[in-house]
Scaffold this motif. Sequence first.
Motif, PDB file in Angstrom:
ATOM      1  N   TRP A  79       0.821  -1.200   0.000  1.00 55.18           N
ATOM      2  CA  TRP A  79       0.000   0.000   0.000  1.00 55.18           C
ATOM      3  C   TRP A  79       0.863   1.263   0.000  1.00 55.18           C
ATOM      4  O   TRP A  79       1.998   1.252   0.483  1.00 55.18           O
ATOM      5  N   LYS A 144     -10.077 -10.950   4.348  1.00 52.29           N
ATOM      6  CA  LYS A 144     -10.044 -10.387   2.999  1.00 52.29           C
ATOM      7  C   LYS A 144     -11.232  -9.450   2.828  1.00 52.29           C
ATOM      8  O   LYS A 144     -12.291  -9.675   3.435  1.00 52.29           O
ATOM      9  N   PRO A 145     -11.070  -8.427   2.011  1.00 55.11           N
ATOM     10  CA  PRO A 145     -12.207  -7.528   1.783  1.00 55.11           C
ATOM     11  C   PRO A 145     -13.284  -8.234   0.967  1.00 55.11           C
ATOM     12  O   PRO A 145     -12.985  -9.161   0.212  1.00 55.11           O
ATOM     13  N   GLU A 148     -13.036  -5.633  -4.311  1.00 56.13           N
ATOM     14  CA  GLU A 148     -11.901  -4.757  -4.588  1.00 56.13           C
ATOM     15  C   GLU A 148     -12.375  -3.308  -4.679  1.00 56.13           C
ATOM     16  O   GLU A 148     -13.554  -3.028  -4.869  1.00 56.13           O
ATOM     17  N   TYR A 152      -7.820   1.013   2.923  1.00 56.45           N
ATOM     18  CA  TYR A 152      -7.387   0.325   4.138  1.00 56.45           C
ATOM     19  C   TYR A 152      -6.975   1.349   5.186  1.00 56.45           C
ATOM     20  O   TYR A 152      -6.317   2.341   4.874  1.00 56.45           O
ATOM     21  N   THR A 184     -17.202  -1.597   9.189  1.00 56.64           N
ATOM     22  CA  THR A 184     -15.846  -1.827   8.729  1.00 56.64           C
ATOM     23  C   THR A 184     -15.552  -3.319   8.729  1.00 56.64           C
ATOM     24  O   THR A 184     -16.248  -4.105   9.374  1.00 56.64           O
ATOM     25  N   ILE A 187      -9.193  -6.885   8.787  1.00 59.61           N
ATOM     26  CA  ILE A 187      -8.276  -7.690   7.980  1.00 59.61           C
ATOM     27  C   ILE A 187      -7.321  -8.472   8.883  1.00 59.61           C
ATOM     28  O   ILE A 187      -7.065  -9.647   8.657  1.00 59.61           O
ATOM     29  N   TRP A 204      -7.832  -2.455   8.875  1.00 60.88           N
ATOM     30  CA  TRP A 204      -9.261  -2.465   8.557  1.00 60.88           C
ATOM     31  C   TRP A 204      -9.469  -2.169   7.072  1.00 60.88           C
ATOM     32  O   TRP A 204      -8.649  -1.489   6.454  1.00 60.88           O
ATOM     33  N   TRP A 205     -10.587  -2.642   6.537  1.00 64.43           N
ATOM     34  CA  TRP A 205     -10.987  -2.298   5.169  1.00 64.43           C
ATOM     35  C   TRP A 205     -12.315  -1.563   5.208  1.00 64.43           C
ATOM     36  O   TRP A 205     -13.232  -1.932   5.962  1.00 64.43           O
ATOM     37  N   ASN A 206     -12.416  -0.504   4.396  1.00 67.66           N
ATOM     38  CA  ASN A 206     -13.660   0.238   4.244  1.00 67.66           C
ATOM     39  C   ASN A 206     -13.931   0.489   2.767  1.00 67.66           C
ATOM     40  O   ASN A 206     -13.004   0.535   1.948  1.00 67.66           O
ATOM     41  N   LEU A 252      -4.089  -7.876  -1.603  1.00 70.59           N
ATOM     42  CA  LEU A 252      -5.220  -7.238  -0.935  1.00 70.59           C
ATOM     43  C   LEU A 252      -5.493  -5.928  -1.651  1.00 70.59           C
ATOM     44  O   LEU A 252      -4.700  -4.996  -1.587  1.00 70.59           O
TER      45      LEU A 252
END
Length: 253
Positions: A79, A144-145, A148, A152, A184, A187, A204-206, A252
């Motif tokens: 990232w 995993k989110p 896509e 993050y 949220t 991960i 975290w994934w949003n 990811l």
Amino acid sequence: MLSPGAFRQPLAAAAACLARARPCSQVLASFATGPRQNNSIFYEIRTYDIKPSKMKEFVEMVNKYFHLRTVHSELVGFWSAELGAMNKVVHMWKYDNFAHRTSVRHALANDKDWQEKFLSKALPLIEMQHNEVAYLVPWCQLGKPPKEGGVYEWVTFQMKPGGPALWGEAFQAAINAHINTGYTRLIGVFHTEYGLLNTVHVVWWNESPDHRAAGRHSAHEDARVVAAVRDSVRFLESQQNMLLIPLQCSPLK
């Protein structure tokens, strides 16, 4: 802050162990380690500060040549920082054990394509490198989110000395309180083994920065979240948040 006397008892135990000429690895390890998954898998977290004028060039090189690196070991995510830091990239690698990492590093040192096409050209673009070894906490699996295209949030908590035996239960409750709000996706939660100790990274994934902002606003008004955070913050020294955007090469996304 803990008083000096708080450390005397465990240090005295370690000294007594040495005096008896018996191995102290388990005693000494308790200062650094906490509960983890029931396997030897660990994650190496690498953070690079890139020269401001070279960030675009660095990202382009990663997207073009990083397949040369990922043939050697598993990349979890890569990232670039969008908010909370500038000209910074974070990438995470998964290893079966330390022998596995050693063999990978040896192979990379002898991989001419990797050395010539990427590494020799990328190193002059980097101002600083930092790495940590961390384990997933035992109550968390790598997630995993759901799709896509999101963003993050990388949250680094510096906890008070003492490890999970001191703050683990309250910390877990605070994380679960946020998960239960549903805004949220968790991960992973990683506890450092090498690097600055008593550090926990939560990823975290949003769906978007605005979705995250709306979710946080709701969480701040949720009595369950407020109570859990109030309990866990007793053990907190500092906290840093970064909003990260996955690179093209990142598994990811």
